[in-house]
Structure formats: C-alpha cells, structure tokens
Design an enzyme around this catalytic site. Sequence first.
Site: not given
Length: 191
Positions: A50, A52, A55
């Site tokens: 991920c 993003c 996180c």
Amino acid sequence: MPSQVSIHPGLDRGVKAGRADFNGGTLVCACTERPVKVGIKGTVFHNHACGCSKCWKPEGATFSVVAVAPHENVTVLENGDKLKVVDPTALIQRHACIKCGVHMYGPVERDHAFKGLDFVHPERFQEQGWPEPTFAAFVSSIIETGTPPAAMAGVRSRLRELHLEPYDCLSPTLMDVISTWVAKKAGTLQE
C-alpha cells in the site's frame, strides 16, 4: 535483471509465497521492552503493498504491507496500554504503539463496506508463512510522501516485476465490494 527501485525491505528481493495452511499467529510491535502483542485467529486476506500516506511503513519502505482480518479474530494479548489511535477521524482506526510507532491493528467501525474488518501488517507476525501480497494499492499516493512523479514509471515497472499489479486505488475485486455495498445502501442493487 530486476530494477533497483526499492518498494519494501521485505519485498525487494522477491515476494515470498505464503503457506496454504497458515492459520494466524501473533503480531508484535518493534519494542524490545514490553512489546505490544496482538493475536490473529485464522489467516489474513487481501494482502497487498500500500502506497497511501496513512499506513505504517518500516524504515526504508516506500510501501507498507497490509492485509485484513475479521474484527472478531483480532485480540490484544499484551501491553494494550501502549496503544493509541493515530487519527480518530480516519475510516481505519489505526491503533499504534506509542513507543515504537508500529500500527498494530486498525478496525473499520463506521458504516462502510469494510466495517468489521481490521487492517494489520502481516510482516509483524512472529510466525512465518502468512499469505503473500498479491497487488499494490494507492500507488500514486507515494508522490504525496516524496516520490518524484518522474519516478512513477519505474515504481510501477518494479511492482510488476514483483508480480504486484499496481492500482491507483484498490484491486478490482475490492472496488467491486465497495461499489456493491454502495449500490445496496442506495437501493439500486437488490440482494
């Protein structure tokens, strides 16, 4: 010849396949004294890299490794007094260790397609064999954390070398889950 683009220290030398019989275990934070321990009953699902900006990522990682488990399968075992929600306004209520910063689990508690799921970082399992990541999500978001836009073609190429199909949102399966939930809530899709 593999690219030199770094994705995550645990993935850069190749994605290691998980065991079909993996049945959960214990996630442990990075503290050497009084580590937080969280038990996961059963396996984890939808494991992915991920990009993003929310996180938790270990040192040197551009992407996190994150999966989900049913909320009822997640239990704080030890030192839960060291956990604090990172952002109470976020959809995912990421519970992080206040000492080392590792996100231990993140339940989705409000009305959403992912309600009842907890996001976890399977690399924190003390056991080996957890299901491997199978795609990369929110790839464009790494620009928000400092990756130059000009580097994105190389990042996507490296993800494909690792057999992690890059998406700028979630995988098609997870996007279908969200859209189905929204359609059912709106009454445009009957169960």
